[in-house]
Write a protein that holds these residues in place. Structure first.
Motif, short mmCIF file in Angstrom:
data_model
loop_
_atom_site.label_atom_id
_atom_site.label_comp_id
_atom_site.label_asym_id
_atom_site.label_seq_id
_atom_site.Cartn_x
_atom_site.Cartn_y
_atom_site.Cartn_z
N PHE A 199 0.96 -1.07 0.04
CA PHE A 199 0.07 -0.16 -0.10
C PHE A 199 0.82 1.26 0.20
CE2 PHE A 199 -2.49 3.08 2.56
CZ PHE A 199 -3.70 3.23 1.40
N SER A 200 1.75 1.37 0.80
CA SER A 200 2.75 2.40 1.08
C SER A 200 3.50 2.59 -0.46
CB SER A 200 3.80 2.40 2.01
OG SER A 200 3.23 2.35 3.42
N LEU A 216 -5.51 9.56 -3.34
CA LEU A 216 -4.90 8.23 -3.18
C LEU A 216 -5.66 7.81 -1.85
CD1 LEU A 216 -1.20 9.16 -4.53
CD2 LEU A 216 -2.86 7.57 -5.51
N LEU A 217 -5.38 8.44 -0.99
CA LEU A 217 -5.71 7.76 0.51
C LEU A 217 -7.25 7.50 0.48
CD1 LEU A 217 -3.40 10.11 2.63
CD2 LEU A 217 -3.17 7.68 2.27
N LYS A 222 -10.66 1.62 -1.02
CA LYS A 222 -11.83 0.98 -1.35
C LYS A 222 -11.83 0.08 -2.60
CE LYS A 222 -14.05 5.10 0.47
NZ LYS A 222 -14.14 6.38 0.02
N LEU A 223 -10.72 0.09 -3.20
CA LEU A 223 -10.66 -0.86 -4.33
C LEU A 223 -10.40 -2.40 -4.13
CD1 LEU A 223 -7.86 1.23 -6.66
CD2 LEU A 223 -10.51 1.41 -6.54
N PRO A 224 -10.88 -2.89 -4.90
CA PRO A 224 -11.08 -4.63 -4.68
C PRO A 224 -9.44 -4.94 -4.53
CG PRO A 224 -12.07 -4.11 -6.75
CD PRO A 224 -11.88 -2.62 -6.15
N ALA A 227 -5.92 -4.14 0.46
CA ALA A 227 -6.30 -4.85 1.76
C ALA A 227 -7.14 -3.81 2.56
CB ALA A 227 -5.08 -5.24 2.64
N PRO A 228 -8.39 -4.31 2.77
CA PRO A 228 -9.53 -3.35 3.49
C PRO A 228 -8.85 -2.53 4.95
CG PRO A 228 -10.37 -5.28 2.89
CD PRO A 228 -8.85 -5.45 2.67
N PHE A 229 -7.86 -3.09 5.51
CA PHE A 229 -7.20 -2.73 6.75
C PHE A 229 -6.73 -1.24 6.33
CE2 PHE A 229 -3.48 -4.77 5.63
CZ PHE A 229 -2.64 -3.58 6.06
#
Ligand code: NAP
Length: 305
Positions: A199-200, A216-217, A222-224, A227-229
Motif C-alpha cells: 500500500f505504501s 490516493l488515500l 476502497k478498491l478490490p 487490503a481493506p485494513f
C-alpha cells in the motif's frame, strides 16, 4: 483424568481462579474486558505501572509470578514474542513450575507453531493443558471485545473456556491440533505486513506520477485490489503520526517468525522477506514502537532522497 477435570472446570466456571499475564496494548484491553464482565482476575506484568488501570477495575495485582499463578485454574498469557513467553514460563523458577497440576494455560501471544508445540510439551510434563489461541484484531478490536481467536485445539477442548474467551472476542476458530492456531496467525500476519508495504509503495508511485495525495488515500483502500485494513491507516499517513495500535517491532517479529518457519522447511518466501527487510530498516530508523503503518513514513522518507 483430563476429561474429568474439564467437567469440573465447566461446573465451576464462576469460581475458576484466572491469572492474566502480559498487560501491554492487547493484554490491557483484554483483561479489562474480563473485569468489566465481573470475572475475578489476578494480573501480572513485568512493568508494574501497567497493572494500575486494572487494579482500579477490581483486579488483584501480583508482583510475584509464583504468587500470581500458584492457585490458578487458568492462566492466560499475552506476551510480546516467544522469548518473553520462554523467559516467564519455562525458566526453572518460571510459571510452569508454579502452576497446579491439571490447570490450563491459554497462550494468546503471537508465536510460531514450533514454539507452541514446544510449550505444549513443556506444559504436559507438569500435567498442564496448553492451548495456543492467538488473536486477530488490533487495539480497537481488543477494546471493543470483538477479537477472533485462532485456537490450536478441538472444539471439545476449548469448550470449557469459550465463555471466558467470548468476553474478549466474538469468534473462536478451532484448528484441532496444537500449534495450528499459531500457524494460521503466521499466515494472516504475513499478509498484513506485506499489504502495508505494498500500500505504501503504491502511494509513493501515485505521488511521483502526480496524483493528488487525498485522492490516493481516499480511493485506494476502497478498491478490490487493496487490503481493506489500509482504510484504518490513512489518518496516520495524513497526519504523519503513528500512535501504536500494533507496534512495528512486533510486525517485524511476525515476519521473522513466518519466514523462519518456512526456511525451516528448506524454502523461501521472497515477498515476505522483501517486506521484512523494509520493516527491519524502519525498526533500525527508530520506528519500532510506532504503529506498524509507520513503515510508510520510512518509505516516504526514502522516496525523497
Ligand atoms: P506490547 O504492548 O508490546 O506488550 C507486550 C507485553 O509483553 C507487555 O506486557 C510486556 O511487558 C511483555 N513482555 C515483553 N517482553 C517481556 C519479557 N522479556 N518478560 C516479561 N514480559 C515481557 O504488545 P501487544 O501489542 O500487547 O502484543 C502482545 C502480543 O499480541 C504480541 O505477541 C503481538 O504480536 C500480539 N498481537 C498484537 C496485536 C496488536 O494489534 N497490538 C494484535 C494481535 C496480536 P512490559 O509491559 O513490562 O514491557
Amino acid at each position: 483424568m483430563r476429561f474429568g477435570s474439564l467437567i469440573f472446570v465447566v461446573l465451576n466456571l464462576s469460581t475458576m481462579n484466572i491469572t492474566f499475564i502480559g498487560l501491554g496494548i492487547m493484554g490491557q484491553a483484554m483483561a479489562s474486558n474480563l473485569l468489566k464482565n465481573k470475572t475475578p482476575l489476578i494480573v501480572y506484568n513485568r512493568s508494574l505501572e501497567k497493572t494500575e488501570p486494572l487494579k482500579a477495575l477490581g483486579a488483584k495485582v501480583a508482583t510475584n509470578i509464583a504468587k500470581a499463578v500458584s492457585e490458578a485454574d487458568l492462566v492466560i498469557s499475552m506476551l510480546a514474542d516467544p522469548n518473553a513467553v520462554r523467559e516467564l514460563f519455562f525458566a526453572s523458577d518460571g510459571v510452569l513450575s508454579h502452576m497446579k497440576a491439571e490447570a490450563t494455560w491459554i497462550d494468546c501471544s503471537t508465536v510460531d507453531p514450533n514454539f507452541s508445540r514446544e510449550a505444549a510439551v513443556m506444559a504436559q510434563e507438569q500435567n498442564i493443558l496448553f492451548i495456543d489461541a492467538p488473536v486477530a484484531g488490533s487495539k480497537p478490536q481488543a477494546e471493543a471485545a470483538v477479537l477472533s481467536f485462532f485456537v490450536g485445539a478441538s472444539h471439545q477442548t476449548i469448550a470449557p473456556f469459550e465463555s471466558i474467551l467470548l468476553q474478549m472476542g466474538q469468534k473462536i476458530i478451532p484448528f484441532e491440533k496444537v500449534g495450528q492456531g499459531s500457524a494460521f496467525k503466521m499466515v494472516v500476519n504475513m499478509l498484513l505486513g506485506q499489504a502495508m508495504v505494498v500500500f505504501s509503495e503504491a502511494i509513493q508511485l501515485g505521488l511521483k506520477l502526480g496524483i493528488d495525495p487525498d485522492f490516493l488515500l481516499n480511493t485506494l483502500p476502497k478498491l478490490p485490489v487493496t487490503a481493506p485494513f489500509t482504510a484504518f491507516k490513512t489518518d496516520n499517513i495524513r497526519s504523519n503520526e503513528y500512535p501504536a495500535e500494533f507496534p512495528l517491532e512486533l510486525m517485524l517479529k511476525d515476519l521473522r517468525l513466518a519466514t523462519a518457519s518456512y526456511t525451516d522447511a528448506g524454502k523461501r518466501l521472497p515477498m515476505a522477506e522483501a517486506a521484512k527487510a523494509q520493516f527491519e530498516a524502519a525498526d533500525q530508523a527508530g520506528l519500532g514502537r510506532a504503529d506498524f503503518s509507520a513503515v510508510h513514513q520510512y518509505l516516504a522518507a526514502l522516496s525523497t532522497k
